[in-house]
Structure formats: structure tokens, C-alpha cells
Scaffold this motif. Sequence first.
Motif, PDB file in Angstrom:
ATOM      1  N   THR A  95       0.840  -1.196   0.000  1.00 44.96           N
ATOM      2  CA  THR A  95       0.000   0.000   0.000  1.00 44.96           C
ATOM      3  C   THR A  95       0.877   1.249   0.000  1.00 44.96           C
ATOM      4  OG1 THR A  95      -1.827  -1.134   1.093  1.00 44.96           O
ATOM      5  CG2 THR A  95      -1.782   1.270   1.287  1.00 44.96           C
ATOM      6  N   ILE A  96       1.933   1.254   0.825  1.00 42.14           N
ATOM      7  CA  ILE A  96       2.889   2.373   0.831  1.00 42.14           C
ATOM      8  C   ILE A  96       3.547   2.486  -0.543  1.00 42.14           C
ATOM      9  CG2 ILE A  96       5.078   3.222   1.801  1.00 42.14           C
ATOM     10  CD1 ILE A  96       2.689   3.490   3.716  1.00 42.14           C
ATOM     11  N   VAL A  97       3.933   1.363  -1.101  1.00 45.44           N
ATOM     12  CA  VAL A  97       4.557   1.366  -2.428  1.00 45.44           C
ATOM     13  C   VAL A  97       3.596   1.957  -3.455  1.00 45.44           C
ATOM     14  CG1 VAL A  97       5.357  -0.139  -4.304  1.00 45.44           C
ATOM     15  CG2 VAL A  97       6.161  -0.521  -1.960  1.00 45.44           C
ATOM     16  N   GLU A  98       2.347   1.502  -3.430  1.00 47.01           N
ATOM     17  CA  GLU A  98       1.352   1.980  -4.398  1.00 47.01           C
ATOM     18  C   GLU A  98       1.169   3.496  -4.303  1.00 47.01           C
ATOM     19  OE1 GLU A  98      -2.938   0.423  -5.895  1.00 47.01           O
ATOM     20  OE2 GLU A  98      -2.714   0.629  -3.722  1.00 47.01           O
ATOM     21  N   GLN A  99       1.187   4.021  -3.095  1.00 46.73           N
ATOM     22  CA  GLN A  99       1.021   5.460  -2.890  1.00 46.73           C
ATOM     23  C   GLN A  99       2.239   6.254  -3.361  1.00 46.73           C
ATOM     24  OE1 GLN A  99       0.358   5.409   1.329  1.00 46.73           O
ATOM     25  NE2 GLN A  99      -1.805   4.880   1.135  1.00 46.73           N
ATOM     26  N   ASN A 100       3.342   5.569  -3.590  1.00 45.53           N
ATOM     27  CA  ASN A 100       4.594   6.252  -3.943  1.00 45.53           C
ATOM     28  C   ASN A 100       5.257   5.663  -5.191  1.00 45.53           C
ATOM     29  OD1 ASN A 100       5.184   8.137  -1.491  1.00 45.53           O
ATOM     30  ND2 ASN A 100       4.462   6.217  -0.621  1.00 45.53           N
ATOM     31  N   LEU A 101       4.486   5.102  -6.103  1.00 42.69           N
ATOM     32  CA  LEU A 101       5.062   4.432  -7.276  1.00 42.69           C
ATOM     33  C   LEU A 101       5.925   5.361  -8.128  1.00 42.69           C
ATOM     34  CD1 LEU A 101       2.274   1.983  -8.469  1.00 42.69           C
ATOM     35  CD2 LEU A 101       4.601   1.392  -7.779  1.00 42.69           C
ATOM     36  N   ASP A 102       5.474   6.588  -8.351  1.00 45.93           N
ATOM     37  CA  ASP A 102       6.269   7.511  -9.168  1.00 45.93           C
ATOM     38  C   ASP A 102       7.596   7.840  -8.485  1.00 45.93           C
ATOM     39  OD1 ASP A 102       4.444   7.633 -11.237  1.00 45.93           O
ATOM     40  OD2 ASP A 102       3.492   9.472 -10.521  1.00 45.93           O
ATOM     41  N   LEU A 103       7.540   8.090  -7.196  1.00 41.27           N
ATOM     42  CA  LEU A 103       8.761   8.381  -6.451  1.00 41.27           C
ATOM     43  C   LEU A 103       9.691   7.170  -6.450  1.00 41.27           C
ATOM     44  CD1 LEU A 103      10.555  10.113  -4.657  1.00 41.27           C
ATOM     45  CD2 LEU A 103       9.115   9.469  -2.715  1.00 41.27           C
ATOM     46  N   LEU A 104       9.137   5.991  -6.248  1.00 42.56           N
ATOM     47  CA  LEU A 104       9.965   4.783  -6.263  1.00 42.56           C
ATOM     48  C   LEU A 104      10.588   4.550  -7.628  1.00 42.56           C
ATOM     49  CD1 LEU A 104       7.806   2.534  -3.984  1.00 42.56           C
ATOM     50  CD2 LEU A 104      10.170   3.194  -3.568  1.00 42.56           C
ATOM     51  N   SER A 173      -1.727  -3.974 -10.839  1.00 37.51           N
ATOM     52  CA  SER A 173      -2.340  -3.400  -9.636  1.00 37.51           C
ATOM     53  C   SER A 173      -1.605  -3.932  -8.401  1.00 37.51           C
ATOM     54  CB  SER A 173      -3.818  -3.785  -9.561  1.00 37.51           C
ATOM     55  OG  SER A 173      -3.935  -5.179  -9.290  1.00 37.51           O
ATOM     56  N   ARG A 174      -1.902  -3.321  -7.267  1.00 34.91           N
ATOM     57  CA  ARG A 174      -1.327  -3.810  -6.009  1.00 34.91           C
ATOM     58  C   ARG A 174      -1.747  -5.252  -5.785  1.00 34.91           C
ATOM     59  NH1 ARG A 174      -3.301  -4.360  -1.159  1.00 34.91           N
ATOM     60  NH2 ARG A 174      -5.097  -3.047  -1.536  1.00 34.91           N
ATOM     61  N   GLN A 175      -2.988  -5.566  -6.099  1.00 34.85           N
ATOM     62  CA  GLN A 175      -3.475  -6.932  -5.894  1.00 34.85           C
ATOM     63  C   GLN A 175      -2.745  -7.928  -6.799  1.00 34.85           C
ATOM     64  OE1 GLN A 175      -5.499  -7.438  -3.211  1.00 34.85           O
ATOM     65  NE2 GLN A 175      -4.783  -9.511  -3.572  1.00 34.85           N
ATOM     66  N   ASP A 176      -2.393  -7.525  -8.028  1.00 35.71           N
ATOM     67  CA  ASP A 176      -1.599  -8.388  -8.905  1.00 35.71           C
ATOM     68  C   ASP A 176      -0.263  -8.739  -8.246  1.00 35.71           C
ATOM     69  OD1 ASP A 176      -3.475  -8.277 -11.006  1.00 35.71           O
ATOM     70  OD2 ASP A 176      -2.479  -6.546 -11.947  1.00 35.71           O
ATOM     71  N   ILE A 177       0.369  -7.742  -7.667  1.00 42.17           N
ATOM     72  CA  ILE A 177       1.685  -7.950  -7.039  1.00 42.17           C
ATOM     73  C   ILE A 177       1.531  -8.807  -5.785  1.00 42.17           C
ATOM     74  CG2 ILE A 177       3.717  -6.807  -6.057  1.00 42.17           C
ATOM     75  CD1 ILE A 177       3.264  -6.358  -9.121  1.00 42.17           C
ATOM     76  N   VAL A 178       0.523  -8.518  -4.960  1.00 43.20           N
ATOM     77  CA  VAL A 178       0.272  -9.314  -3.750  1.00 43.20           C
ATOM     78  C   VAL A 178       0.052 -10.774  -4.137  1.00 43.20           C
ATOM     79  CG1 VAL A 178      -1.409  -9.782  -1.909  1.00 43.20           C
ATOM     80  CG2 VAL A 178      -0.643  -7.441  -2.329  1.00 43.20           C
ATOM     81  N   ASN A 179      -0.822 -11.015  -5.097  1.00 44.83           N
ATOM     82  CA  ASN A 179      -1.130 -12.392  -5.503  1.00 44.83           C
ATOM     83  C   ASN A 179       0.100 -13.111  -6.025  1.00 44.83           C
ATOM     84  OD1 ASN A 179      -3.793 -11.984  -4.791  1.00 44.83           O
ATOM     85  ND2 ASN A 179      -4.466 -11.585  -6.875  1.00 44.83           N
ATOM     86  N   PHE A 180       0.885 -12.419  -6.846  1.00 40.57           N
ATOM     87  CA  PHE A 180       2.097 -13.038  -7.398  1.00 40.57           C
ATOM     88  C   PHE A 180       3.070 -13.419  -6.280  1.00 40.57           C
ATOM     89  CE2 PHE A 180       6.499 -12.613  -8.770  1.00 40.57           C
ATOM     90  CZ  PHE A 180       6.542 -13.624  -9.711  1.00 40.57           C
TER      91      PHE A 180
END
Length: 193
Positions: A95-104, A173-180
Motif C-alpha cells: 500500500t505504501i509502495v502503491e502510494q509512492n510508485l512515481d517516487l519509487l 495493480s497492487r493486488q496483482d503484485i500481492v497475488n504473485f
Amino acid sequence: MNNQTKINTTKKAIIDAFVLLTKQEKPCTVNDIAQAAHINRSTFYRYFENKTALIEDCENTIISKIAGIYHHVFTQENTDSNRKLAQNYLEKVLTIVEQNLDLLYVLFKKVDNSHFYVKFKELLAAANHRFLKHLLDPNGPLSQKEFELLINYRSSAILGSIEFWSYHPQEYSRQDIVNFIKVVSYRDLQNYQ
């Protein structure tokens, strides 16, 4: 607007301008960042000593948020299973990653600084160590060296997935990454239980 809100708004404008300009594939100066943030150059210097200090602040902010999740998940008295704790931790980190994807994206791809990558990986490794220590049978087939290799492998794989996601935020999506990560992680664990 109170003073703290103004400070936060200005700092966010500076960081957003830095991210926007850095993603455009051309070098940016403090003047460029200040102009894009609609502030004076002197205002930039009230917040950051230089561009390197801005980058370090961005890195430290992300690392602090992830460390906060780690401490929250592991310092509270928790009756959840280790598997559930791992899933909860992963979901909160992503969730933190998703909120900061551009910065990351900027920190991973555009800024030449492996220090951030190492700090992020160390946090993931610490969490993996805690989870795996309780999930795996201490009398199981893994030696201490293999256990450490497994921690490093899983942490690198999770961080690599996060980095890949930051390069392709529209496709996943975040859910794609979580599931993987769940599927791959649990499949790996089955080999060692």
C-alpha cells in the motif's frame, strides 16, 4: 492554512516537481525544481540543502514508513498466525509502495544510489527472517546457510517485483503484485517444510 500545513504542502510540491522532472528523462537543477514547484529557489533551500538532500529525504521517508509498518506488525501483541502476519505486512508495505510508485520509479531507476535499495532490502529481509523462523521446522532440511540464502532470495524477489511494478504502474495493480508474491512465496516454502 496553518504553518505546518503550508510546510507540508510546499515540501510535497518540491518533491512532486522533482519526480515529474526526473521522469522526463532530462537532467534537472534546483532552479528547474523550484520553477516547477512554483516557489523561489531560496524557498527550496529552506527545505533542502541541495538536490542530494532532497533525494535522501525522499529515500528516508519511504524507508521510515516501511520500518514503521515492520515495528507496528511485530511489536504489537498479535494472535494472528505467522502466515497471516506475513500477508498483513506485505499488504501494508505494498500500500505504501502503491502510494509512492512515481517516487519509487525515480529512486530505483533514475537516481544512482544503491543505498536506498540496500536499506529497503534489509527491512524486507528482517521481516522474512521473522516469518520464516516461525514457519519452517527447525529440524527441517535447511541448514543455517540455506536459511540465510532463502531469506536473501525472498527479499530480493519481493524487492525486484516492487521495482518492476514501479516501472509498469499502469499494467499491474497492487493486488496483482500481492497475488504473485503470495503464490511464489508459498510455493517456495512448500519445498522446505
